[in-house]
Design a protein around this motif. Structure first.
Motif, short mmCIF file in Angstrom:
data_model
loop_
_atom_site.label_atom_id
_atom_site.label_comp_id
_atom_site.label_asym_id
_atom_site.label_seq_id
_atom_site.Cartn_x
_atom_site.Cartn_y
_atom_site.Cartn_z
N PHE A 186 0.82 -1.22 0.00
CA PHE A 186 0.00 0.00 0.00
C PHE A 186 0.84 1.26 0.00
O PHE A 186 0.32 2.37 -0.07
CB PHE A 186 -0.92 0.03 1.24
N GLN A 303 -1.12 -2.09 11.06
CA GLN A 303 -1.94 -1.92 9.84
C GLN A 303 -3.17 -2.80 9.77
O GLN A 303 -4.20 -2.39 9.26
CB GLN A 303 -1.10 -2.08 8.55
N ILE A 343 -5.05 0.51 9.03
CA ILE A 343 -5.72 0.82 7.77
C ILE A 343 -7.02 0.03 7.71
O ILE A 343 -7.02 -1.19 7.84
CB ILE A 343 -4.84 0.43 6.55
N PHE A 346 -8.62 -2.27 3.51
CA PHE A 346 -7.61 -2.58 2.48
C PHE A 346 -8.22 -3.55 1.45
O PHE A 346 -9.22 -4.21 1.72
CB PHE A 346 -6.37 -3.20 3.13
N TYR A 374 -8.30 3.02 3.84
CA TYR A 374 -7.35 2.78 2.75
C TYR A 374 -7.62 3.73 1.58
O TYR A 374 -8.74 3.88 1.13
CB TYR A 374 -7.47 1.33 2.27
N GLU A 376 -5.98 4.36 -2.24
CA GLU A 376 -5.03 3.76 -3.19
C GLU A 376 -4.04 4.82 -3.69
O GLU A 376 -4.44 5.92 -4.06
CB GLU A 376 -5.84 3.20 -4.38
N ASP A 388 -9.24 -2.04 -5.53
CA ASP A 388 -9.63 -1.33 -4.31
C ASP A 388 -11.14 -1.53 -4.19
O ASP A 388 -11.93 -0.69 -4.56
CB ASP A 388 -9.26 0.15 -4.48
N LYS A 395 -15.81 1.06 4.27
CA LYS A 395 -14.53 1.56 4.82
C LYS A 395 -14.79 2.52 5.97
O LYS A 395 -14.16 2.43 7.02
CB LYS A 395 -13.75 2.32 3.74
#
Length: 477
Positions: A186, A303, A343, A346, A374, A376, A388, A395
């Protein structure tokens, strides 16, 4: 969220101001976005340019040279920089001799766009090319575009003494490594900052010594990945295996560097950032336990709490290995504070994998956290190979669950200090009240207490009476 991020966010986009040097007639306006490494790099740039006759200014309109030190880590950072460039160009109409340059991590990725297509800057300089600034400025003054985004295998700016900018005069940052070899899918850092190399320990100790002579009390050793610090006479970390036997035998790793610094400067408080789980050796934790002047705080980004997500991210450890490291830290350093980077959403993250993150957080109960959905980044392995595919609303919800949980844990950790006495280094007045000091304890928690006869830079013992989820409140003992 985390106390460190809060400090950072305040510095985002602030113009740097350094001591004015008599005889310097040109004016430099420089602002930075992104990580602490970038703020540190701006100090190096100011140092190089002060020898070229530049003093810094807070007034953009009067500047001869305007530089923005950029970040590529998240989309928002790039959008902010674009807006700033529009602002600079509006000022250029009033002050047509002003030159505008882009430094840092966006430089490499967007050089063609900035210079040729959009013609919005005169100068593009990557993180390893700051020494070339004097030549590049000559090019610009001759009416040519100037670009140097070449990534170096050697550059560590070991001999450039950074001009300390906007500093509180108490805590300073010293870079010990540049670049990164951990190709997390990432992350754009290996592409914008190049391969990992370490700086000569002698030059690091000299820089610390200089800061001590200027009365600094706390030093943070800085790198994209400090734990993998390795000095064997110069060269890239990945080439260590080809080094001579003598070079290998006399190499200095991070635990040894920490030990050297803490032993040589017993009155200085040391911190370090950022750590990487796969590179953190037990030697580092033992060194921390041996020296009272090394702060009991580790920023240990994970992460994700799911091994399958960690694999897709190309993190070189599993959930189990991370937990084992946490257990070792708790055993060797029972009073150590821990913070995370997380994150949410992902590529391919399932609900089950998200729950693994929440359960890992329950296990560790981090003191602080820096949490993001996340986003991109073009040019990263994930952008090239993985869709993605987690919807935005999912998210956002997952991120929110992570943040809520972190706030509970942060409060829980803060409450553990109530009724205890902690050592606090005074950094300045409290934001909310001029009658109170603000400082941090060894665990990196912000402590606020009523002012007495103390001054900035003093270490004081503070008895903690109360707390919020981000601040300890107490009185001097």
């Amino acid at each position: 969220m985390g106390s460190e991020k809060v400090i950072e966010e305040k510095k985002q986009g602030q113009a740097l101001l350094t001591e004015q040097i008599d005889g310097n007639s040109k004016k430099l306006y420089i602002e930075s976005y992104g990580c602490q490494m970038n703020l540190n790099d701006s100090e190096i740039v100011a140092s190089i340019l002060s020898k070229e006759g530049f003093n810094t200014t807070h007034v953009m309109e009067e500047a001869d040279l305007v530089l923005v030190n950029t970040c590529s880590i998240r989309e928002k950072a790039e959008q902010t920089v674009r807006k700033r460039l529009e602002k600079y160009n509006a000022v250029k109409k009033i002050n047509p001799t002003m030159k505008v340059g882009v430094l840092g991590c966006m430089a490499e990725r967007l050089k063609a766009k900035f210079l040729e297509e959009e013609k919005i800057v005169d100068l593009v300089v990557g993180p390893d090319a700051y020494r070339d600034l004097p030549n590049l400025l000559e090019e610009v003054n001759a009416g040519r575009d100037a670009v140097n985004v070449i990534l170096s295998k050697e550059e560590t700016y070991a001999d450039v003494s950074p001009v300390r900018l906007n500093s509180n005069g108490v805590s300073a940052f010293v870079s010990i490594t540049r670049g990164c070899d951990n190709m997390c899918t990432f992350c754009v850092v290996p592409f914008t900052r190049g391969r990992e190399r370490s700086r000569d320990p002698k030059s690091i100790l000299e820089e610390i010594n200089e800061l001590v002579s200027k009365n600094y009390k706390e030093i943070t050793l800085l790198g994209q990945n400090v734990d993998s610090y390795l000095w064997y006479g110069g060269g890239l970390k990945k080439d260590f295996k080809n080094a001579s036997d003598i070079a290998k035998a006399t190499a200095v790793d991070f635990a040894q560097l920490l030990d050297l610094a803490a032993t040589k400067f017993p009155k200085i408080r040391f911190r370090f950032s950022t750590s990487n789980p796969q590179d953190m050796s037990l030697d580092v934790i033992h060194t921390m336990s041996k020296h009272p002047n090394i702060c009991k705080y580790i920023h240990l980004p994970v992460q994700s709490g799911s091994t399958t997500v960690l694999q897709r991210m190309n993190r070189q450890h599993t959930r189990e290995e991370y937990i084992e490291l946490i257990d070792n830290i708790r055993r060797i350093l029972p009073d150590c504070a821990l913070s995370q980077d997380m994150i949410a959403g992902f590529c391919g993250e399932t609900e089950e994998e998200h729950k693994d993150t929440l359960s890992l957080m329950e296990y560790v109960k981090y003191d602080f956290g820096f949490m993001f959905a996340y986003s991109e980044r073009p040019g990263t392995p994930a952008a090239k190979k993985m869709p993605d595919d987690v919807p935005n609303d999912v998210k956002k919800r997952r991120l929110n669950e992570i943040i809520q949980l972190q706030q509970q844990h942060g409060l829980y950790r803060m409450e553990q200090f109530i009724g205890k006495t902690v050592e606090v280094l005074i950094e300045g007045s409290s934001k909310k009240s001029d009658a109170h000091w603000k400082g941090r304890n060894s665990q990196n928690a912000v402590v606020v207490f009523p002012k007495g006869t103390e001054k900035v830079g003093d270490f004081v013992q503070v008895y903690i009476e109360n707390c919020t989820s981000a601040t300890l409140i107490g009185k001097k003992v």
